[in-house]
Motif scaffolding. Structure first.
Motif, short mmCIF file in Angstrom:
data_model
loop_
_atom_site.label_atom_id
_atom_site.label_comp_id
_atom_site.label_asym_id
_atom_site.label_seq_id
_atom_site.Cartn_x
_atom_site.Cartn_y
_atom_site.Cartn_z
N THR A 63 0.84 -1.19 0.00
CA THR A 63 0.00 0.00 0.00
C THR A 63 0.87 1.25 0.00
OG1 THR A 63 -0.15 -0.03 2.40
CG2 THR A 63 -1.92 -1.13 1.18
N PHE A 64 0.27 2.35 -0.40
CA PHE A 64 0.97 3.63 -0.47
C PHE A 64 0.11 4.67 0.25
CE2 PHE A 64 1.80 7.78 -2.26
CZ PHE A 64 3.18 7.83 -2.34
N THR A 65 0.71 5.42 1.15
CA THR A 65 0.01 6.48 1.87
C THR A 65 0.68 7.81 1.58
OG1 THR A 65 -0.62 4.99 3.65
CG2 THR A 65 -0.66 7.33 4.15
N MET A 66 -0.11 8.81 1.23
CA MET A 66 0.39 10.17 1.10
C MET A 66 -0.04 10.92 2.35
SD MET A 66 2.07 12.52 -0.49
CE MET A 66 2.29 12.21 -2.24
N ASN A 67 0.95 11.23 3.19
CA ASN A 67 0.67 11.98 4.42
C ASN A 67 0.60 13.46 4.14
OD1 ASN A 67 0.79 9.68 6.15
ND2 ASN A 67 3.01 9.72 6.01
N GLY A 68 -0.16 14.17 4.97
CA GLY A 68 -0.24 15.62 4.86
C GLY A 68 -1.59 16.14 5.30
N PRO A 69 -1.75 17.45 5.23
CA PRO A 69 -3.02 18.05 5.66
C PRO A 69 -4.11 17.89 4.60
CG PRO A 69 -1.55 19.76 4.87
CD PRO A 69 -0.77 18.47 4.85
N TYR A 70 -5.34 17.76 5.07
CA TYR A 70 -6.46 17.79 4.13
C TYR A 70 -6.52 19.17 3.50
CZ TYR A 70 -8.06 13.47 6.31
OH TYR A 70 -8.14 12.19 6.78
N GLN A 71 -6.83 19.22 2.22
CA GLN A 71 -6.89 20.49 1.49
C GLN A 71 -8.24 21.17 1.73
OE1 GLN A 71 -4.05 21.12 -1.08
NE2 GLN A 71 -3.32 19.84 0.58
N GLY A 72 -8.28 22.49 1.56
CA GLY A 72 -9.53 23.24 1.64
C GLY A 72 -9.97 23.62 3.04
N GLN A 73 -9.10 23.50 4.02
CA GLN A 73 -9.47 23.90 5.38
C GLN A 73 -9.44 25.41 5.50
OE1 GLN A 73 -7.72 21.37 8.54
NE2 GLN A 73 -6.68 20.30 6.87
N HIS A 74 -10.25 25.93 6.39
CA HIS A 74 -10.34 27.38 6.59
C HIS A 74 -10.11 27.68 8.07
CE1 HIS A 74 -11.84 27.95 2.53
NE2 HIS A 74 -12.58 26.88 2.74
N ALA A 75 -9.46 28.78 8.35
CA ALA A 75 -9.21 29.21 9.72
C ALA A 75 -9.25 30.72 9.77
CB ALA A 75 -7.86 28.69 10.19
N SER A 76 -9.52 31.25 10.93
CA SER A 76 -9.47 32.70 11.10
C SER A 76 -9.10 33.02 12.54
CB SER A 76 -10.81 33.34 10.75
OG SER A 76 -11.82 32.89 11.64
N CYS A 77 -8.51 34.16 12.75
CA CYS A 77 -8.14 34.66 14.07
C CYS A 77 -8.48 36.14 14.12
CB CYS A 77 -6.64 34.48 14.31
SG CYS A 77 -6.12 32.76 14.45
N ASN A 78 -8.50 36.68 15.30
CA ASN A 78 -8.77 38.11 15.48
C ASN A 78 -7.47 38.84 15.80
OD1 ASN A 78 -11.60 37.96 15.12
ND2 ASN A 78 -11.81 37.18 17.21
N LEU A 79 -7.26 39.96 15.13
CA LEU A 79 -6.08 40.77 15.35
C LEU A 79 -6.04 41.19 16.81
CD1 LEU A 79 -3.73 42.05 13.80
CD2 LEU A 79 -5.18 44.05 13.40
N GLY A 80 -4.91 41.03 17.46
CA GLY A 80 -4.73 41.43 18.85
C GLY A 80 -5.13 40.35 19.85
#
Length: 139
Positions: free
Chosen positions: A105-122
């Motif tokens: 078997t072959f596994t490609m490790n890494g993050p799932y694509q298309g994730q979204h994140a946000s933070c607030n300045l300060g």
């Protein structure tokens, strides 16, 4: 890179014959040795099948194949690795059947694509990323 060990036996004497061998990643539901439904690489930037190994990548019990760097598309555990001793040059659906040996078997490790994140300045910001094959050394 993916590594493996193969020998061709001629008159009972093992003879390394790796310089023309190649490896190929294909969907898990497809069998090695059958014509593929597509030759598209599963990940952008990946060479599939990989080119033959460089002479310096061939050792007595190990050979390293360089598929280059996949940079896009989702990681997955749904693939298998096939091998061919000396497949014909070029890339075609018919030639995909030459990769008859199932390495595993072959596994490609890494993050799932298309994730979204946000933070607030300060404000403190912590982002969680999900994917396959993350470990304590990922930073």
């Amino acid at each position: 890179p993916v590594s493996g060990f193969f020998y061709y036996f001629d008159d009972e004497e093992p003879v390394p014959t790796m310089e023309n061998s190649r490896a190929y990643v294909r969907p898990l539901e497809q069998n090695c040795g059958e014509e593929a439904t597509t030759l598209d690489a599963p990940w952008v930037g990946m060479n599939n099948p990989c080119p033959p190994p460089a002479l310096e990548d061939i050792a007595d019990e190990l050979i390293t194949y360089d598929f280059d760097t996949g940079v896009a598309n989702s990681p997955s555990i749904s693939y298998k690795l096939c091998w061919a001793y000396s497949p014909a040059a070029g890339k075609s659906i018919e030639k995909s059947a030459e990769y008859r040996v199932t390495v595993g078997t072959f596994t490609m490790n890494g993050p799932y694509q298309g994730q979204h994140a946000s933070c607030n300045l300060g404000a403190p910001c912590t982002i969680e990323i999900t994917g396959i094959g993350f470990g304590p050394n990922n930073k």
